[in-house]
Design a protein around this motif. Structure first.
Motif, mmCIF file in Angstrom:
data_model
loop_
_atom_site.group_PDB
_atom_site.id
_atom_site.type_symbol
_atom_site.label_atom_id
_atom_site.label_comp_id
_atom_site.label_asym_id
_atom_site.label_seq_id
_atom_site.Cartn_x
_atom_site.Cartn_y
_atom_site.Cartn_z
ATOM 1 N N ASN A 51 11.466 -0.348 -18.673
ATOM 2 C CA ASN A 51 10.774 0.124 -19.432
ATOM 3 C C ASN A 51 10.435 1.476 -19.662
ATOM 4 O O ASN A 51 10.501 1.976 -20.448
ATOM 5 C CB ASN A 51 9.465 -0.489 -20.071
ATOM 6 C CG ASN A 51 10.510 -1.863 -20.444
ATOM 7 O OD1 ASN A 51 11.293 -2.381 -21.263
ATOM 8 N ND2 ASN A 51 9.402 -3.423 -20.796
ATOM 9 N N GLN A 52 9.426 1.687 -18.576
ATOM 10 C CA GLN A 52 9.053 2.592 -18.662
ATOM 11 C C GLN A 52 10.715 4.002 -18.146
ATOM 12 O O GLN A 52 10.336 5.022 -18.739
ATOM 13 C CB GLN A 52 8.473 2.463 -16.498
ATOM 14 C CG GLN A 52 6.827 2.745 -17.373
ATOM 15 C CD GLN A 52 6.426 2.744 -15.220
ATOM 16 O OE1 GLN A 52 7.100 2.584 -14.213
ATOM 17 N NE2 GLN A 52 4.435 1.941 -15.695
ATOM 18 N N TYR A 53 11.349 3.354 -17.662
ATOM 19 C CA TYR A 53 12.331 4.520 -16.592
ATOM 20 C C TYR A 53 13.267 5.172 -18.688
ATOM 21 O O TYR A 53 13.631 5.637 -19.013
ATOM 22 C CB TYR A 53 13.767 3.720 -16.650
ATOM 23 C CG TYR A 53 14.956 4.777 -16.055
ATOM 24 C CD1 TYR A 53 15.235 5.700 -15.162
ATOM 25 C CD2 TYR A 53 15.979 4.620 -16.351
ATOM 26 C CE1 TYR A 53 15.709 6.815 -15.235
ATOM 27 C CE2 TYR A 53 17.650 5.067 -16.843
ATOM 28 C CZ TYR A 53 16.989 5.963 -15.905
ATOM 29 O OH TYR A 53 18.198 6.954 -15.412
ATOM 30 N N ASN A 54 13.274 3.735 -19.382
ATOM 31 C CA ASN A 54 13.842 4.201 -20.614
ATOM 32 C C ASN A 54 13.100 4.486 -21.771
ATOM 33 O O ASN A 54 13.570 5.163 -22.248
ATOM 34 C CB ASN A 54 14.500 3.165 -21.499
ATOM 35 C CG ASN A 54 15.015 2.195 -20.533
ATOM 36 O OD1 ASN A 54 15.797 2.777 -20.027
ATOM 37 N ND2 ASN A 54 15.268 1.121 -20.365
ATOM 38 N N GLU A 55 11.594 4.742 -21.791
ATOM 39 C CA GLU A 55 10.204 5.798 -22.488
ATOM 40 C C GLU A 55 10.423 6.897 -22.835
ATOM 41 O O GLU A 55 10.678 7.596 -23.431
ATOM 42 C CB GLU A 55 9.338 4.909 -21.911
ATOM 43 C CG GLU A 55 9.043 3.834 -22.388
ATOM 44 C CD GLU A 55 7.588 3.674 -21.834
ATOM 45 O OE1 GLU A 55 6.938 4.551 -21.405
ATOM 46 O OE2 GLU A 55 6.786 2.225 -22.150
ATOM 47 N N VAL A 56 11.523 7.561 -20.698
ATOM 48 C CA VAL A 56 11.731 9.222 -21.357
ATOM 49 C C VAL A 56 13.427 9.455 -21.672
ATOM 50 O O VAL A 56 13.741 9.019 -20.887
ATOM 51 C CB VAL A 56 11.271 9.476 -19.634
ATOM 52 C CG1 VAL A 56 10.857 11.353 -19.269
ATOM 53 C CG2 VAL A 56 9.666 9.024 -19.349
ATOM 54 N N ASP A 57 12.924 10.526 -22.319
ATOM 55 C CA ASP A 57 14.543 10.498 -22.537
ATOM 56 C C ASP A 57 15.401 11.530 -21.600
ATOM 57 O O ASP A 57 16.039 11.101 -21.626
ATOM 58 C CB ASP A 57 14.209 11.522 -24.547
ATOM 59 C CG ASP A 57 14.091 10.894 -25.428
ATOM 60 O OD1 ASP A 57 13.991 9.619 -25.325
ATOM 61 O OD2 ASP A 57 12.947 11.597 -26.127
ATOM 62 N N ARG A 58 14.393 12.575 -21.083
ATOM 63 C CA ARG A 58 15.338 13.442 -19.967
ATOM 64 C C ARG A 58 14.607 13.126 -18.786
ATOM 65 O O ARG A 58 13.565 12.803 -18.925
ATOM 66 C CB ARG A 58 15.488 14.711 -20.592
ATOM 67 C CG ARG A 58 15.795 14.956 -22.210
ATOM 68 C CD ARG A 58 15.332 16.575 -22.290
ATOM 69 N NE ARG A 58 16.597 17.370 -23.132
ATOM 70 C CZ ARG A 58 16.773 18.502 -23.353
ATOM 71 N NH1 ARG A 58 17.105 19.592 -22.545
ATOM 72 N NH2 ARG A 58 17.745 18.471 -24.364
ATOM 73 N N LYS A 59 15.659 12.567 -18.212
ATOM 74 C CA LYS A 59 15.008 12.630 -16.212
ATOM 75 C C LYS A 59 15.655 13.573 -15.368
ATOM 76 O O LYS A 59 16.627 13.852 -15.409
ATOM 77 C CB LYS A 59 15.416 11.486 -16.679
ATOM 78 C CG LYS A 59 14.464 9.841 -17.746
ATOM 79 C CD LYS A 59 15.664 8.545 -17.595
ATOM 80 C CE LYS A 59 15.355 8.157 -18.430
ATOM 81 N NZ LYS A 59 15.394 8.378 -19.514
ATOM 82 N N THR A 60 14.705 13.906 -15.127
ATOM 83 C CA THR A 60 15.162 14.728 -13.418
ATOM 84 C C THR A 60 16.023 13.602 -13.046
ATOM 85 O O THR A 60 15.504 12.676 -12.529
ATOM 86 C CB THR A 60 14.473 15.256 -13.073
ATOM 87 O OG1 THR A 60 13.294 14.571 -11.793
ATOM 88 C CG2 THR A 60 13.367 16.643 -13.780
ATOM 89 N N VAL A 61 16.927 14.565 -11.710
ATOM 90 C CA VAL A 61 17.541 13.330 -10.564
ATOM 91 C C VAL A 61 16.083 13.447 -9.325
ATOM 92 O O VAL A 61 16.865 11.935 -9.592
ATOM 93 C CB VAL A 61 17.984 14.347 -10.061
ATOM 94 C CG1 VAL A 61 19.095 13.610 -8.704
ATOM 95 C CG2 VAL A 61 19.781 15.149 -11.209
#
Length: 144
Positions: A51-61
Protein backbone atom coordinates in the motif's frame (compact mmCIF):
# COMPACT_ATOMS: atom_id res chain seq x y z
CA UNK A 1 -13.04 -54.16 54.94
CA UNK A 2 -12.00 -51.54 52.42
CA UNK A 3 -11.03 -52.04 48.83
CA UNK A 4 -7.40 -51.57 47.82
CA UNK A 5 -6.44 -51.76 44.14
CA UNK A 6 -3.26 -53.82 43.96
CA UNK A 7 -1.98 -51.95 40.89
CA UNK A 8 -2.68 -48.42 42.18
CA UNK A 9 0.94 -47.35 41.68
CA UNK A 10 0.81 -48.45 38.05
CA UNK A 11 -2.47 -46.55 37.60
CA UNK A 12 -0.95 -43.45 39.21
CA UNK A 13 2.07 -43.73 36.89
CA UNK A 14 -0.20 -44.02 33.83
CA UNK A 15 -2.17 -40.97 34.97
CA UNK A 16 1.07 -38.99 35.35
CA UNK A 17 2.17 -40.07 31.87
CA UNK A 18 -1.17 -38.89 30.50
CA UNK A 19 -0.84 -35.52 32.26
CA UNK A 20 2.70 -35.11 30.93
CA UNK A 21 1.54 -35.92 27.38
CA UNK A 22 -1.28 -33.37 27.75
CA UNK A 23 1.23 -30.72 28.84
CA UNK A 24 3.57 -31.48 25.93
CA UNK A 25 0.66 -31.34 23.47
CA UNK A 26 -0.50 -28.04 24.97
CA UNK A 27 3.00 -26.55 24.71
CA UNK A 28 3.33 -27.49 21.04
CA UNK A 29 -0.20 -26.18 20.35
CA UNK A 30 0.72 -22.82 21.91
CA UNK A 31 3.86 -22.67 19.74
CA UNK A 32 1.73 -23.35 16.68
CA UNK A 33 -0.69 -20.54 17.58
CA UNK A 34 2.18 -18.11 18.20
CA UNK A 35 3.74 -19.02 14.86
CA UNK A 36 0.44 -18.48 13.06
CA UNK A 37 0.16 -15.07 14.69
CA UNK A 38 3.68 -14.18 13.50
CA UNK A 39 2.77 -15.25 9.97
CA UNK A 40 -0.38 -13.12 10.07
CA UNK A 41 1.68 -10.15 11.27
CA UNK A 42 4.10 -10.63 8.36
CA UNK A 43 1.19 -10.78 5.93
CA UNK A 44 -0.11 -7.50 7.34
CA UNK A 45 3.37 -5.98 7.06
CA UNK A 46 3.59 -7.13 3.45
CA UNK A 47 0.19 -5.58 2.62
CA UNK A 48 1.21 -2.37 4.34
CA UNK A 49 4.40 -2.21 2.25
CA UNK A 50 2.41 -2.76 -0.96
CA UNK A 51 0.00 0.00 0.00
CA UNK A 52 2.80 2.43 0.81
CA UNK A 53 4.54 1.61 -2.43
CA UNK A 54 1.39 2.14 -4.45
CA UNK A 55 0.55 5.48 -2.81
CA UNK A 56 3.48 7.34 -4.35
CA UNK A 57 3.13 8.03 -8.08
CA UNK A 58 6.72 8.60 -8.99
CA UNK A 59 9.38 6.51 -7.44
CA UNK A 60 13.09 6.74 -7.59
CA UNK A 61 15.22 3.72 -8.32
CA UNK A 62 16.50 3.72 -4.76
CA UNK A 63 12.92 3.69 -3.42
CA UNK A 64 12.06 0.78 -5.66
CA UNK A 65 15.20 -1.11 -4.61
CA UNK A 66 14.52 -0.39 -0.96
CA UNK A 67 10.94 -1.69 -1.18
CA UNK A 68 12.17 -4.70 -3.14
CA UNK A 69 14.74 -5.49 -0.44
CA UNK A 70 12.11 -5.16 2.28
CA UNK A 71 9.77 -7.44 0.34
CA UNK A 72 12.55 -10.01 -0.10
CA UNK A 73 13.26 -9.86 3.61
CA UNK A 74 9.59 -10.39 4.47
CA UNK A 75 9.34 -13.23 1.95
CA UNK A 76 12.41 -14.88 3.47
CA UNK A 77 10.88 -14.61 6.94
CA UNK A 78 7.65 -16.11 5.57
CA UNK A 79 9.57 -19.06 4.12
CA UNK A 80 11.30 -19.65 7.45
CA UNK A 81 8.03 -19.46 9.35
CA UNK A 82 6.35 -21.80 6.87
CA UNK A 83 9.14 -24.31 7.40
CA UNK A 84 8.82 -23.96 11.17
CA UNK A 85 5.07 -24.31 10.86
CA UNK A 86 5.44 -27.61 9.02
CA UNK A 87 7.84 -28.90 11.68
CA UNK A 88 5.52 -27.83 14.49
CA UNK A 89 2.56 -29.40 12.71
CA UNK A 90 4.47 -32.69 12.50
CA UNK A 91 5.44 -32.45 16.18
CA UNK A 92 1.84 -31.69 17.06
CA UNK A 93 0.63 -34.78 15.24
CA UNK A 94 3.25 -36.92 17.03
CA UNK A 95 2.31 -35.50 20.43
CA UNK A 96 -1.36 -36.03 19.67
CA UNK A 97 -0.72 -39.71 18.91
CA UNK A 98 1.25 -40.08 22.15
CA UNK A 99 -1.52 -38.32 24.04
CA UNK A 100 -4.19 -40.60 22.58
CA UNK A 101 -2.10 -43.65 23.49
CA UNK A 102 -1.56 -42.45 27.07
CA UNK A 103 -5.24 -41.60 27.46
CA UNK A 104 -6.22 -45.08 26.28
CA UNK A 105 -3.76 -46.71 28.68
CA UNK A 106 -5.01 -44.67 31.63
CA UNK A 107 -8.62 -45.41 30.68
CA UNK A 108 -7.87 -49.13 30.47
CA UNK A 109 -6.28 -49.15 33.94
CA UNK A 110 -9.17 -47.12 35.38
CA UNK A 111 -11.68 -49.55 33.87
CA UNK A 112 -9.72 -52.46 35.30
CA UNK A 113 -9.78 -50.78 38.71
CA UNK A 114 -13.54 -50.24 38.46
CA UNK A 115 -14.14 -53.88 37.46
CA UNK A 116 -11.85 -55.10 40.21
CA UNK A 117 -13.67 -52.97 42.77
CA UNK A 118 -17.06 -54.21 41.54
CA UNK A 119 -15.87 -57.82 41.83
CA UNK A 120 -14.57 -57.11 45.34
CA UNK A 121 -17.88 -55.54 46.34
CA UNK A 122 -19.82 -58.47 44.89
CA UNK A 123 -17.65 -60.92 46.83
CA UNK A 124 -18.11 -58.87 49.99
CA UNK A 125 -21.89 -58.80 49.47
CA UNK A 126 -21.93 -62.58 48.97
CA UNK A 127 -19.98 -63.11 52.20
CA UNK A 128 -22.34 -60.81 54.05
CA UNK A 129 -25.35 -62.62 52.62
CA UNK A 130 -23.86 -65.99 53.67
CA UNK A 131 -23.43 -64.71 57.22
CA UNK A 132 -27.00 -63.39 57.26
CA UNK A 133 -28.28 -66.71 55.89
CA UNK A 134 -26.37 -68.60 58.57
CA UNK A 135 -27.82 -66.34 61.24
CA UNK A 136 -31.33 -66.91 59.90
CA UNK A 137 -30.82 -70.69 59.92
CA UNK A 138 -29.55 -70.58 63.50
CA UNK A 139 -32.53 -68.48 64.65
CA UNK A 140 -34.94 -70.81 62.91
CA UNK A 141 -33.29 -73.89 64.41
CA UNK A 142 -33.54 -72.41 67.94
CA UNK A 143 -37.28 -71.80 67.52
CA UNK A 144 -37.97 -75.35 66.53
Amino acid sequence: MTYRFSFQKVLDFKEKEKEFAEQEYGTIKIKQIELEEKMEDLEQEKKKMFNQYNEVDRKTVSQILHVHQEMEHVNQKMKQLTSQSQQIHQQLEEKQLVLIEKMQEAKMWNQWKAKSKAAFQKQLDQKEQAVLDEMAVLRYSRRV
